[in-house]
Design a protein around this motif. Sequence first.
Motif, short mmCIF file in Angstrom:
data_model
loop_
_atom_site.label_atom_id
_atom_site.label_comp_id
_atom_site.label_asym_id
_atom_site.label_seq_id
_atom_site.Cartn_x
_atom_site.Cartn_y
_atom_site.Cartn_z
N SER A 151 3.78 -5.63 -8.85
CA SER A 151 4.41 -6.50 -9.73
C SER A 151 3.60 -7.70 -9.11
O SER A 151 3.87 -8.90 -9.50
CB SER A 151 5.22 -6.24 -9.84
N ASP A 152 4.09 -8.39 -7.27
CA ASP A 152 3.62 -9.36 -7.03
C ASP A 152 2.04 -9.84 -6.64
O ASP A 152 2.14 -8.78 -5.97
CB ASP A 152 4.50 -9.63 -6.19
N PRO A 153 1.99 -10.79 -7.63
CA PRO A 153 0.12 -10.87 -7.21
C PRO A 153 -0.17 -11.39 -5.48
O PRO A 153 -0.63 -11.17 -5.35
CB PRO A 153 -0.90 -12.20 -8.52
N THR A 154 0.55 -11.79 -5.31
CA THR A 154 1.02 -11.99 -3.73
C THR A 154 0.84 -11.13 -2.96
O THR A 154 0.40 -10.98 -2.41
CB THR A 154 1.66 -13.61 -3.58
N ILE A 155 1.56 -9.93 -3.40
CA ILE A 155 1.82 -8.95 -2.16
C ILE A 155 -0.13 -8.17 -2.43
O ILE A 155 -0.34 -7.11 -1.69
CB ILE A 155 2.72 -8.41 -2.22
N ILE A 156 -0.22 -7.83 -4.28
CA ILE A 156 -1.61 -7.91 -4.37
C ILE A 156 -3.01 -8.25 -3.55
O ILE A 156 -3.37 -8.02 -2.52
CB ILE A 156 -2.45 -7.54 -5.40
N LEU A 157 -2.39 -9.95 -3.60
CA LEU A 157 -3.71 -10.58 -2.72
C LEU A 157 -4.00 -10.66 -1.14
O LEU A 157 -4.67 -10.49 -0.43
CB LEU A 157 -3.83 -12.07 -2.58
N ARG A 158 -2.24 -10.24 -0.83
CA ARG A 158 -2.01 -9.76 1.06
C ARG A 158 -2.47 -8.24 0.97
O ARG A 158 -2.98 -8.37 1.94
CB ARG A 158 -0.63 -10.31 0.98
N LEU A 159 -2.24 -7.58 0.39
CA LEU A 159 -2.82 -6.29 0.32
C LEU A 159 -4.56 -6.41 1.05
O LEU A 159 -4.78 -5.46 1.25
CB LEU A 159 -1.77 -5.36 -0.48
N LEU A 160 -5.06 -6.46 -0.04
CA LEU A 160 -6.14 -7.45 -0.26
C LEU A 160 -6.91 -7.52 0.65
O LEU A 160 -7.78 -7.38 1.25
CB LEU A 160 -6.82 -7.42 -1.58
N ARG A 161 -6.82 -8.25 1.59
CA ARG A 161 -7.01 -9.21 2.72
C ARG A 161 -6.47 -8.25 3.82
O ARG A 161 -7.38 -8.33 4.56
CB ARG A 161 -6.42 -10.40 3.27
N ALA A 162 -5.78 -7.22 3.70
CA ALA A 162 -5.39 -6.73 5.22
C ALA A 162 -5.98 -5.50 5.49
O ALA A 162 -7.04 -5.17 6.39
CB ALA A 162 -3.81 -6.73 5.47
#
Length: 160
Positions: free
Chosen positions: A46-57
């Motif tokens: 639900s948090d787009p910043t977490i999605i992007l962190r996951l993608l980068r990691a």
Amino acid sequence: MRVNTGKPDSSDWTLAVTIESYRQLVHFGKKLNVRVLVENHGGISSDPTIILRLLRAVNSFYFFRLAPDFGNFEPSTRYDGLRMLMPNAYVVHAKTYAFDEHGEETRFDFGECMRIVRDSRFPGPLSIEYEGEGDQYEGIAQSITLVRRHLAAVPSTQAS
């Protein structure tokens, strides 16, 4: 393949647990030549910043794309979240729920969502989802009409 991130199931959960799970999933997907997509679909996504962190990691060719869904954002983050996720979008879910007398979505600014998609120059597919009441075929037909109307509009980056 679109998968959900899920919700933390304990108080000692960290994003590292989800990152490791996705790394394993991506490793398996690579063997099958299948890409893994994440949709903003509740839980930590639900948090787009977490999605992007996951993608980068995870950082893999097989895990580089997203499936942003207009209707699944929290109202306070819908438009900024969509802007954040569009650079990595593989498919966009143009979700609708209800229509007014002009055929516009009533729960959120569908036109703004479509402007964000157009302005991002997204080349991929739009998936129509209708989750409203009544006849589902009619809801899909109205959704298609709405999407087409907004796709035909002049992009705000070109308007003057």
